[in-house]
Scaffold this motif. Sequence first.
Motif, PDB file in Angstrom:
ATOM      1  N   CYS A 351       0.849  -1.197   0.000  1.00 50.84           N
ATOM      2  CA  CYS A 351       0.000   0.000   0.000  1.00 50.84           C
ATOM      3  C   CYS A 351       0.882   1.243   0.000  1.00 50.84           C
ATOM      4  N   ALA A 352       1.949   1.205   0.819  1.00 47.27           N
ATOM      5  CA  ALA A 352       2.815   2.371   0.938  1.00 47.27           C
ATOM      6  C   ALA A 352       3.581   2.621  -0.365  1.00 47.27           C
ATOM      7  N   ILE A 353       4.049   1.533  -0.981  1.00 41.42           N
ATOM      8  CA  ILE A 353       4.785   1.685  -2.248  1.00 41.42           C
ATOM      9  C   ILE A 353       3.875   2.312  -3.304  1.00 41.42           C
ATOM     10  N   SER A 354       2.665   1.739  -3.443  1.00 41.17           N
ATOM     11  CA  SER A 354       1.778   2.233  -4.493  1.00 41.17           C
ATOM     12  C   SER A 354       1.296   3.647  -4.184  1.00 41.17           C
ATOM     13  N   CYS A 355       1.040   3.924  -2.904  1.00 42.60           N
ATOM     14  CA  CYS A 355       0.567   5.262  -2.542  1.00 42.60           C
ATOM     15  C   CYS A 355       1.643   6.295  -2.862  1.00 42.60           C
ATOM     16  N   PHE A 356       2.881   5.936  -2.603  1.00 49.24           N
ATOM     17  CA  PHE A 356       3.946   6.902  -2.893  1.00 49.24           C
ATOM     18  C   PHE A 356       4.152   7.042  -4.392  1.00 49.24           C
ATOM     19  N   ASP A 357       4.309   5.896  -5.059  1.00 49.19           N
ATOM     20  CA  ASP A 357       4.702   5.937  -6.475  1.00 49.19           C
ATOM     21  C   ASP A 357       3.528   6.214  -7.409  1.00 49.19           C
ATOM     22  N   GLY A 358       2.310   5.943  -6.940  1.00 48.91           N
ATOM     23  CA  GLY A 358       1.171   6.119  -7.847  1.00 48.91           C
ATOM     24  C   GLY A 358       0.033   6.907  -7.231  1.00 48.91           C
ATOM     25  N   GLY A 359       0.237   7.379  -6.002  1.00 45.54           N
ATOM     26  CA  GLY A 359      -0.856   8.096  -5.347  1.00 45.54           C
ATOM     27  C   GLY A 359      -0.399   9.427  -4.816  1.00 45.54           C
ATOM     28  N   HIS A 360      -0.616   9.653  -3.522  1.00 44.63           N
ATOM     29  CA  HIS A 360      -0.354  10.978  -2.961  1.00 44.63           C
ATOM     30  C   HIS A 360       0.570  10.948  -1.752  1.00 44.63           C
ATOM     31  N   VAL A 379      -6.212  11.339  -0.308  1.00 39.44           N
ATOM     32  CA  VAL A 379      -7.284  11.976  -1.090  1.00 39.44           C
ATOM     33  C   VAL A 379      -8.435  11.007  -1.338  1.00 39.44           C
ATOM     34  N   GLY A 380      -8.321   9.774  -0.813  1.00 42.74           N
ATOM     35  CA  GLY A 380      -9.406   8.814  -0.986  1.00 42.74           C
ATOM     36  C   GLY A 380      -9.457   8.194  -2.375  1.00 42.74           C
ATOM     37  N   CYS A 381      -8.292   7.988  -2.986  1.00 43.40           N
ATOM     38  CA  CYS A 381      -8.307   7.420  -4.355  1.00 43.40           C
ATOM     39  C   CYS A 381      -8.562   5.914  -4.323  1.00 43.40           C
ATOM     40  N   HIS A 382      -8.195   5.261  -3.221  1.00 47.07           N
ATOM     41  CA  HIS A 382      -8.398   3.825  -3.008  1.00 47.07           C
ATOM     42  C   HIS A 382      -7.459   2.929  -3.810  1.00 47.07           C
ATOM     43  N   LEU A 383      -6.310   3.480  -4.209  1.00 44.06           N
ATOM     44  CA  LEU A 383      -5.306   2.627  -4.846  1.00 44.06           C
ATOM     45  C   LEU A 383      -4.805   1.583  -3.831  1.00 44.06           C
ATOM     46  N   CYS A 384      -4.586   2.000  -2.605  1.00 43.50           N
ATOM     47  CA  CYS A 384      -4.070   1.096  -1.560  1.00 43.50           C
ATOM     48  C   CYS A 384      -4.993  -0.107  -1.385  1.00 43.50           C
ATOM     49  N   LEU A 385      -6.261   0.208  -1.354  1.00 39.67           N
ATOM     50  CA  LEU A 385      -7.263  -0.827  -1.133  1.00 39.67           C
ATOM     51  C   LEU A 385      -7.277  -1.845  -2.291  1.00 39.67           C
ATOM     52  N   ASN A 386      -6.938  -1.350  -3.465  1.00 40.88           N
ATOM     53  CA  ASN A 386      -6.909  -2.255  -4.624  1.00 40.88           C
ATOM     54  C   ASN A 386      -5.618  -3.064  -4.729  1.00 40.88           C
ATOM     55  N   VAL A 387      -4.524  -2.556  -4.176  1.00 42.12           N
ATOM     56  CA  VAL A 387      -3.290  -3.351  -4.262  1.00 42.12           C
ATOM     57  C   VAL A 387      -3.100  -4.258  -3.047  1.00 42.12           C
TER      58      VAL A 387
END
Lengths: 418, 403
Positions: A351-360, A379-387
């Motif tokens: 979650c942390a990797i994707s949030c940093f590299d692909g989120g906020h 920002v509530g994009c929910h990338l973390c929840l999906n990965v």
Amino acid sequence: MSKKIDLSIDFLGVHCENPFFLSSSPVCHNYEMIAKCFDIGWGGVFYKTVGILGMNECSPRFDIVRKEGTPFVGFKNMEQISEHTWQENAEIIKKLKHDYPTKVMGVSIMGANDEEWALLAREMTKAGADMLELNFSCPQMTSHAMGSDVGMNPELVERYTRVVKQNTHLPVIAKMTPNITHIEDPSKGALRGGADAVSTINTIKSICNIDIENLTGKPVVNGKSSISGYSGAAVKPIALRFIAQLKQDPELANLPVSGIGGIETWQDAVEFLLLGAENLQVTTSVMQYGYRIVEDMKDGLANFMEAHGYTSLRDFIGKALPNVIPCENLDRSFQIIPKIDLDKCVGCGRCAISCFDGGHQAIDFDTKTRKPTITDKCVGCHLCLNVCPVFDCITPGEIKFKKGCEPHDVKRQHCYYA
Amino acid sequence: MTKVRQLPYGEPAEKGLNVRLVMEEASRCLLCEDAPCSHDCPAGTDPGRFIRSIRFRNFTGACKTIRHNNILGASCAEICPQERLCEKACSRCGIDKPIQIGKLQAFAMEQERLLGLKILEAAPSCGKKVACIGAGPSGLAVAAELAKLGVSVTVYDENEKAGGMLRYGITPSRLSDEIIDQDIKAVESLGVKFELSRRIDKNELDKLVAQYDAVYVGVGLSASKMIPNLKGTDLKGVETALAFLKRARIAGGKIEDLGRVVIIGGGDVAMDCASTAKQCGAKSVYVAFIETLETMPASKRELDYIVDLGVPVIPAFKPVQLNGEDHVTSVELAAMEGNSKITLDADTVIFAVGQKVQDDYKGMTSDGKIFVGGDLANGGKTVVEAVASGKDIAGEIAKFLHI
């Protein structure tokens, strides 16, 4: 199988015992195949496209897109239309209609000019077809006067549809290609020509894989390959989009649609129905798993209807259409902040990797405890929840309204992991 | 269905994964941030990194990571106790079961073999010369690490082939000659020279010290221990584990007349003796040891392996005497608790009760130009820990030589 639920539907005035049809393709090109699929419980077929002459096919002719261990994420085929002549096909159709009078025989046809379209329409009507599907969309024909080259041209679609309508009393369905920006344009051509419905999507022009040693696409046919049609689970999102666009066009809204594209489960089927499809066609998952998949599609569909109190498919056909709206009309007044269940978290840090590299950059990862924390930057994009690889570990949490936005009820996604 | 597994001598005990299964397994990997598996490899093989390469289909890259970090990457893939190292640390344990890291490593190393990849190459000479005594895991690791720095390294070993315990202390069903040779080849590709069938005694050691800039002594624990004061150990048919495993390896498993075999010992070496005896056609095989099943030193994987082969184990019994006139005929065992006694008929008795340093090297420690490491220094641990020790010592030697 739920006994109470009736899956039948009248499609273009033809009674279908269920909405599940084989699409015109390698899965239904002779008597034995179609007899077996009827015995197993398919509602009908669109008989593999009948042309004037049989086709000369290449070998090999299929390829798949695989993702890690999953085969058939997408499927590419290079087969054209029926390998039999129209006379041979007429005999098969006649016998099937005789032996299976309650099943629906749609017959797909394709001509190269007015005369051929007219002849095929007359002869297939005579053979006992219940409806005709006009193949304006096969992307791998060896003639450019046929297939998707025709389907991209609204005038030709209109013209051939009209010719067919003049030569049959049967309902006529124009099968549309997705290899086009606005599927509405040729569909309107079909409507002008008198089509009773459209079916879509046919396959998407593709090159699935390159053989990086042989320097060509796959499948490799004596060192060469061609662009051809892509289908299966990977194309479902594109099929749903085209169907929504057709059903939301004011001129086409009342034109019935037969939905095609990656249907494999009852849930896929429900999704197509909710966007307005009244008939469903399947090939790729049958090629992978066999005709038997219809058993769980029918049963699953009935179970869904029972659970929701639906008694007829028409109770929910098109029900999702009003909720598919233009981007500019979405409610943008809030953020749904995810919450992390640290008891379930295994500390992988994805979650942390994707949030940093692909989120906020909104997840702090403690390298000692290996636990993530969501910060104010979220920002509530929910990338973390999906990965997140752990079931039910990261879920939608608090709803935060943006500055100046009035708090109100917010409808959330249902059953996130279904 | 038969309850006993038939496995000819030298046939692999475990099947490898093909490319499709490997991709499935690699896609199970959570690809962790700062991967815990990588932290828990003593030799720093970095599984987190090579599994990521596999996941993104960079198999050559995976080989490079393994080879650069662990010169015995192929052997370790086969025999490392991953279940208590990298796989134990795997985050996926929190979901279901760990990634089969050893299997993925074995696949990568198989690619190296199949594709004939040459990952390591000799570095330009730095003008220094080092001798390694013992071509076992630690010696090979020292040799490889120094060779990467341009040191001219010669490895001496008393055996005909390099590998030490890899070759002569483990049964080929668990570690084949092919895989050991693959690792040795990687060492050779760095320009390391081997002087085999050359035993270095105390006297010769002094000569080497004079000749070389530094000498690494990694002779391991190559002598077998015996149970002291046990009656009958001098009878014919009584031998040590290492002697037995070595002669089986050299004979390719063709050892006849083992007859009824009793193995004394509860470690991995004892388990290897048991499977080897079984595979060599022994009439019967028993393994007896003083520990309980819970406390025996062998890994569960090795115990399961011999049980699968149909070898009965007798835990918590100690040998009290061996009977026979000229040749051993039976072993008497007594329970560690209570008064139970067992007498097992035996034509061959193999002692796998631990190893010790050869007399020449007893008590040796690092001193001046001499550096000591591996099992000799740590008292006998795993291959991967010997590699780790070798890497550390190579660093010390490099520092000593100012490279």
